[in-house]
Design an enzyme around this catalytic site. Structure first.
Site, short mmCIF file in Angstrom:
data_model
loop_
_atom_site.label_atom_id
_atom_site.label_comp_id
_atom_site.label_asym_id
_atom_site.label_seq_id
_atom_site.Cartn_x
_atom_site.Cartn_y
_atom_site.Cartn_z
N ARG A 88 0.85 -1.18 0.00
CA ARG A 88 0.00 0.00 0.00
C ARG A 88 0.90 1.24 0.00
NH1 ARG A 88 -3.64 2.86 4.73
NH2 ARG A 88 -4.78 4.24 3.34
N HIS A 89 0.46 2.29 -0.70
CA HIS A 89 1.23 3.54 -0.72
C HIS A 89 1.51 4.03 0.71
CE1 HIS A 89 -2.37 5.63 0.50
NE2 HIS A 89 -3.03 4.90 -0.38
N GLY A 90 2.49 4.90 0.84
CA GLY A 90 2.83 5.45 2.16
C GLY A 90 1.86 6.54 2.58
#
Ligand SMILES: *[C@@H]1O[C@H](CO)[C@@H](O)[C@H](O)[C@H]1NC(C)=O
Ligand SMILES: *[C@@H]1O[C@H](CO)[C@@H](O)[C@H](O)[C@H]1NC(C)=O
Ligand SMILES: *[C@@H]1O[C@H](CO)[C@@H](O)[C@H](O)[C@H]1NC(C)=O
Ligand SMILES: *[C@@H]1O[C@H](CO)[C@@H](O)[C@H](O)[C@H]1NC(C)=O
Length: 487
Positions: A88-90
């Site tokens: 998942r993106h940061g």
């Protein structure tokens, strides 16, 4: 230490593993590394999908370059062959929609006329005034983009994974790395930041070049894979675009637990009760999480809530994830089977190549997506399933639920499949084994509760999904027969 068939030669825990003891902590609550502010640390466990990675994963080592071994990872008799990571993106900015709501709430506070000045006079704090004066530093352009902290999340994750799997992430293997991402800016940027972290690992001290010059395969955008939910007709019609599909979310918003919070907050901020609603309360809570995750500051928005409120607001967030991405509707998870199959196609290919004594063409595959990518896949695999569904009416009964998005999909959350090539100690036959890691901790396999599985056994457990799930079919809308009407 290791559980598994005894015919297999298990690795003694290496001394270096002492460093990683903290890694083994369970998925449950963390005691926070930073003593920080008691208000922040008492609310942080309840931020759901807006949870900082380090708050969900308390065992992270300070220095990611300190060589690290997880005693539950296979070594010695097994060699890692391939790693497929779903990431998942940061940490990201609020979305434009959330910013608009926050602005509305802020306007409400600035327009309010406190009933009297007694709060100040008796030395109590006027929280409403503190909030009205607190800068609203979120602007429309930010719309869900990755923040600097989010890039750091990714660089650190890259460094930790590289030290956990040094051969797979070796410089020699770097040119064979495959990167696939959702088209969303925050995911593309997360991929870039991850690669920069790897660059830092190979060339400490050197500034990273443009990704184009980083000698790996160019990142590929694939929304059919990473945003499968946008391409599933049945999901779009029956869940996403269906006003009644999230019935329990709406009912909970007007239920007694939320109404109590509304009353409390209206009184504390001295705004009319009927000017507030659950969405505004939720955005106030998120702002506490955003100010913390993005700016690292303790915002007065956090003072609006106590832990009991936070638990209710966490439940509201989880309810939505449950009905929209989790077990609430079968199509939520079935729409992810193409992604699940894609992962196994990579593993199959690596197994075939190894059997033919060829080098594995892609030792590392990185796929960047969303919480909405990971939750359906984990549900498809049978993880975090509670006996009873989450509803608007069983908040109390679900206090100890498994489905807690903050523990499962915080920012930068990751689900990693590690394929190993092993030699069976007794038969000396070669075998392929798999481990699954969630947020860098071994996730016991759904079918055995073991920390490792024969690759064949895992495929067998999921054979229905691997063989009979076809997203094209699953996502088709049921045929409406209106021939009779036309006659
Ligand atoms: C590259 O990855 C393979 C696994 O696919 C591993 O066996 C090999 O040792 C790695 N190469 C280096 C130089 O570490
Ligand atoms: C919307 O969701 C409800 C509840 O699940 C369901 O009964 C209904 O058939 C759905 N409507 C559409 C158009 O799919
Ligand atoms: C049902 O009827 C409408 C209008 O008569 C038509 O446009 C539509 O294609 C039909 N749907 C199906 C599934 O046959
Ligand atoms: C549609 O409905 C009609 C009348 O009820 C029926 O005769 C026909 O077989 C149905 N067609 C399909 C494709 O199900």
């Amino acid at each position: 230490m290791l559980r598994g068939p005894s015919s297999f030669l298990w690795v003694p825990v290496p001394p270096a593993a002492a460093l990683a003891v903290a890694l083994l902590s369970s998925l449950s609550h963390c005691s926070f590394l930073e003593p920080a502010d008691p208000v922040i640390s008492s609310l942080s466990p309840y931020f759901g999908t807006k949870t900082r990675y380090e708050d969900a994963n308390c065992g992270l080592l300070r220095d990611p370059e300190v060589p690290r071994r997880d005693p539950e990872l296979l070594e010695d008799t097994c060699t890692p062959l391939q790693l497929v990571a779903l990431i998942r993106h940061g940490t990201r900015y609020p979305t434009a929609k959330q910013i608009r709501k926050l602005r509305q709430l802020h306007g409400l506070l600035q327009a309010r006329r406190p009933r009297d000045d007694r709060a100040d006079a008796v030395g109590g704090r006027d929280l409403g005034a503190a909030l009205a004066n607190w800068p609203l530093w979120y602007a429309d352009w930010m719309d869900g983009q990755l923040v600097e902290k989010g890039r750091e999340d990714m660089r650190q994750l890259a460094l930790r994974l590289a030290s956990l799997f040094p051969a797979l992430f070796s410089h020699e293997n770097y040119s064979r790395l495959q990167l696939v991402t959702s088209s969303k800016h925050r995911c593309v940027e997360s991929g870039v930041a991850f690669l920069k972290g790897l660059w830092q690992h190979y060339h400490p001290g050197l500034p990273p070049p443009d990704v184009a010059d980083m000698e790996c395969n160019p990142p590929r955008i694939n929304d059919k894979l990473m945003r499968f939910f946008d391409h599933c007709e049945k999901f779009l019609t029956e869940v996403e675009g269906n006003d009644t599909a999230l019935y329990h979310v709406e009912a909970f918003k007007t239920g007694p637990e939320m109404q109590n919070i509304l009353k409390k907050v209206a009184a504390a901020l001295q705004v009319p009760f009927n000017s507030l609603n659950a969405d505004l309360i939720q955005v106030a809570f998120f702002t506490c999480s955003f100010d913390l995750a993005i700016k690292g500051v303790k915002s007065p928005w956090c003072d609006v809530f106590d832990t009991d409120d936070a638990k209710v607001l966490e439940y509201l967030n989880d309810l939505k994830q449950y009905w929209k991405r989790g077990y609430g509707y079968t199509i939520n998870s079935r729409s992810s089977c193409t992604l699940f199959q894609d992962i196994f196609q990579h593993l199959d290919k690596a197994v075939e190549q190894k059997k033919r004594s060829q080098p594995v063409s892609s030792p590392v595959i990185l796929q960047f997506g969303h919480a909405e990518t990971l939750l359906p896949l984990l549900s498809l695999m049978g993880y975090f399933k509670d006996k009873e569904p989450l509803t608007a009416y069983n908040y109390k009964e679900q206090m100890h639920r498994k489905f807690r998005s903050g523990h499962i999909v915080p920012y930068a959350s990751n689900l990693i499949f590690v394929l190993y090539h092993c030699k069976n100690a007794k038969t000396l036959k070669e075998e392929f084994r798999v481990q699954i890691l969630l947020n860098e901790k071994v996730l016991p396999l759904a079918h055995s509760q073991e920390t490792v599985s024969l690759y064949e056994d895992l495929k067998n457990h999921y054979k229905d999904i691997l063989q009979s799930c076809n997203t094209g079919e699953e996502c088709k809308l049921p045929k409406v027969n209106n021939t009779s009407d036309e006659l």
